[in-house]
Design an enzyme around this catalytic site. Sequence first.
Site, PDB file in Angstrom:
ATOM      1  CG  ASP A 397      11.422  -4.496  24.813  1.00 50.27           C
ATOM      2  OD1 ASP A 397      10.463  -3.887  24.355  1.00 50.27           O
ATOM      3  OD2 ASP A 397      11.321  -5.535  25.486  1.00 50.27           O
ATOM      4  CG  ASP A 699      12.021  -8.064  28.263  1.00 51.95           C
ATOM      5  OD1 ASP A 699      10.843  -7.685  28.372  1.00 51.95           O
ATOM      6  OD2 ASP A 699      12.985  -7.329  28.515  1.00 51.95           O
ATOM      7  CG  ASP A 703       6.967  -7.519  25.722  1.00 55.79           C
ATOM      8  OD1 ASP A 703       6.325  -6.464  25.619  1.00 55.79           O
ATOM      9  OD2 ASP A 703       8.052  -7.603  26.314  1.00 55.79           O
TER      10      ASP A 703
END
Length: 961
Positions: A397, A699, A703
């Site tokens: 990310d 997070d 996901d």
Amino acid sequence: EKFRVAVLVSQAALQFIHGLNLSSEYDAPEEVKAAGFQICAYELGSIVEGHDVKKLKIHGGVEDIAAKLSTSIVNGIPTSEHLVNERKHIYGINKFTETPPRGFWVFVWEALQDTTLMILAVCALVSLAVGITVEGWPKGAYDGLGIVLSILLVVFVTATSDYRQSLQFRDLDKEKKKITVQVTRDGLRQKISIFDLLPGDIVHLAIGDQVPADGLFISGFSVLINESSLTGESEPVSVNSRNPFLLSGTKVQDGSCKMLVTTVGMRTQWGKLMATLSEGGDDETPLQVKLNGVATIIGKIGLYFAVVTFAVLVQGLFSRKLQDGTQWIWSGDDAMEMLEFFAIAVTIVVVAVPEGLPLAVTLSLAFAMKKMMNDKALVRHLAACETMGSSTSICSDKTGTLTTNHMTVVKTCFCGEIKEVSTSNKSNHFRSAVPESAVKILIESIFNNTGGEVVNNKENKIEILGTPTETALLEFGLLLGGDFQAERKASKIVKVEPFNSAKKRMGVVIEFPEGGLRVHCKGASEIILAACDKVISPNGDVLPLDEPTTNHLKITIEQFASEALRTLCLAYMDVGTNFSIDSSLPLQGYTCIGIVGIKDPVRPGVKESVAICKSAGITVRMVTGDNINTAKAIAREIGILTDDGIAIEGPVFREKSEEELYELIPKIQVMARSSPMDKHTLVKHLRTSLGEVVAVTGDGTNDAPALHEADIGLAMGIAGTEVAKESADVIILDDNFSTIVTVAKWGRSVYINIQKFVQFQLTVNVVALIVNFTSACLTGNAPLTAVQLLWVNMIMDTLGALALATEPPNDDLMKRSPVGRKGNFVSNVMWRNILGQSLYQFVIIWILQTRGKAAFHLDGPDSDLILNTLIFNSFVFCQVFNEISSREMEKINVLKGILKNHVFVAVLSCTIIFQIVIVEFLGTFASTSPLTVRQWFVSVCLGFLGMPIAAALKLIPVGSN
């Protein structure tokens, strides 16, 4: 599944019982009333667990239950120590009873269950019986007692090692369970551990949170609860005022709400389920499975050698007796000799079975896990340690992992004007440049359309709660002079559509006191701008959005993004009273309020970490929901995006065919505006089509699919939701990309440490087997006795594992290419070192056996005993120096950093000291004889010679596989 059925049955039974008891009026027990409450724990549990709406109505609904719990749904419970203790006494605490840890003696008992050790124990008992009968006490008991003592030593060392590991895993388990929740107590918002929750607490839940206890819904929007952990139903359950029941252990899939805690700990549905489950250990890791297979094969070879050795030794005894003509006369000494042969055969099996292999893996992984905790990485699954060492690709990310996640609004575009924002820049200056009507609608949008809150904390200071993006916007709203509480009271929120990664937007519907509804929307700039057909002009009027204005706004978005700013667009729409709250928010027809640019600085050290990954052969890809220009700017800054790499947007990626993806994916370095399914597709293709070992960071709740699909799922400890953490293998406690590189380094260290240990152990195995086998075949006796072999077994198994498997990582590990999915565990380099070292040791021992007596002028009755002691001593010192040589498989300098590894030094020192004790003082038990200084010197020199030979072997080039 049986437990889930039990849960459903208990719910049905409760509802049936409550159906019978409804007529009776509830009266709280005296003890409860005396403590100041009006409802007992059992009654509360029955309402929530049984989903008993009727009973809830009898008690007057959620607000009356709160009153009976002496709490306020606005201010929460009072926190004076006396009242909190009363509450704990009546309702219990939010902890589950844990299975007591297994004691040390349980591990001793388990170590004794080893089959080969049990056979040896039987040998020892028979040896004691025969020896004492023939030679009397104590002389006849020495051989048997020697084997018994050796077995006990092996058992206690193994048990101690296993026991310490179990304590370590227990500590890690406690670390996994550390979850904090947002509660209101004494009217102040605060974070507390879930273990401190009490009935009456007001908990604030948001998307991705785990429900920490059983409770009742007070207020909230669009709440969907995933109860699959309890019921097995994958379909989420909608929770609202009509169905207000929230169960511990379930997850918030969508929405946010306030909850009144009613039942905690073992009284909750989850607690009852946990009580029926015993604590399960970690599954075996892939490397352990692989090594167990190796151990089995070597064990079978050892068994074959043992049987042949025993047969040869017995045949030798028969030959001697035939020559003497005493084949029909058998004495106790002959029986003892047969027994010794059998013990040697069994001990060959003990030495051959490398039970230290799985132990080494566990030791190394446990050591790495503990050290990684200090380096801010919590390993949830053991296998992740070793898998991370083989990883070839990291999909990371951007927000919070590559960047700091401390966001601030630094640029805005309102009413057509671009302005820079800074805290020194007084809000009056900003407000004077923007019409008051536009400021009013902007503040209304910021404070109503948010997942965050502005609250008073314990110190009675203003605190902004929420995600970093929400916090940045709320801070900007306060900078403009807005009042969060006043703004919230001025209108009523009637519907909320929380932000999610698929829609990339969030919206609320507010109702004004005088009537009329307004929708506020914010999200990804290009998506929200595309939904607008009007804009607020420089003088505050609402005008149709023409092409020049649209182009100006698009150029502004690109300009902000190229400066590595996250851009958000804010918009609103008046919908009058004809809007149905049950329908979705409109997708078109909005008025654009403006654009904000949020700066999220790159984390220090990330650029260096990306460079380390590249030099280690690991490809780093950025996968983000952000604007492509923002993503590209940051990716270039930290070295992810190179000139030959591709940056692609999620919608474009989705349209590609399988063939195009196969060509495209190796070149993709940045994916922007990606949805969770894009991330999942990318990971799946990298793993299946390209055979890469993929680590993924995540997070959010969305996901979870990608984290599951990846070889290693890395969840963020600070920004990560509980759902993401549950799906992950490793939790990065400081949300920092540099920590991910540390995990990779430790993973490689684990893999290489175990390779070093296997190389060391296989060398000892090969030499011990061949020496005893050839000696038995050619001379009719074995130079290494059962007790001596057990000591060698201990050196190479438990002590060798301790010494070599706990070597800390060095920076050179990240300069070699990754092992990947198809790498051989026992490499050509290892075979070269094993075969070369084994040959040297065998030659040395064979020369000693055939020429030793002449070289050392040994004659007399003890000559055989002294020679065998010399062979045993030389053999052990060969292992001591080989252990040092095994610290590096390819480098010649094996002494670098040796003194820093205290475990290694301690193990070597103990081995040498104990060897001196065995040879000089325990001769009666170990069949050894004290040696002269010259003989000691030769033994140590022969062992030491193995080091230059190991160094010379490393100069022989072999393939890398």
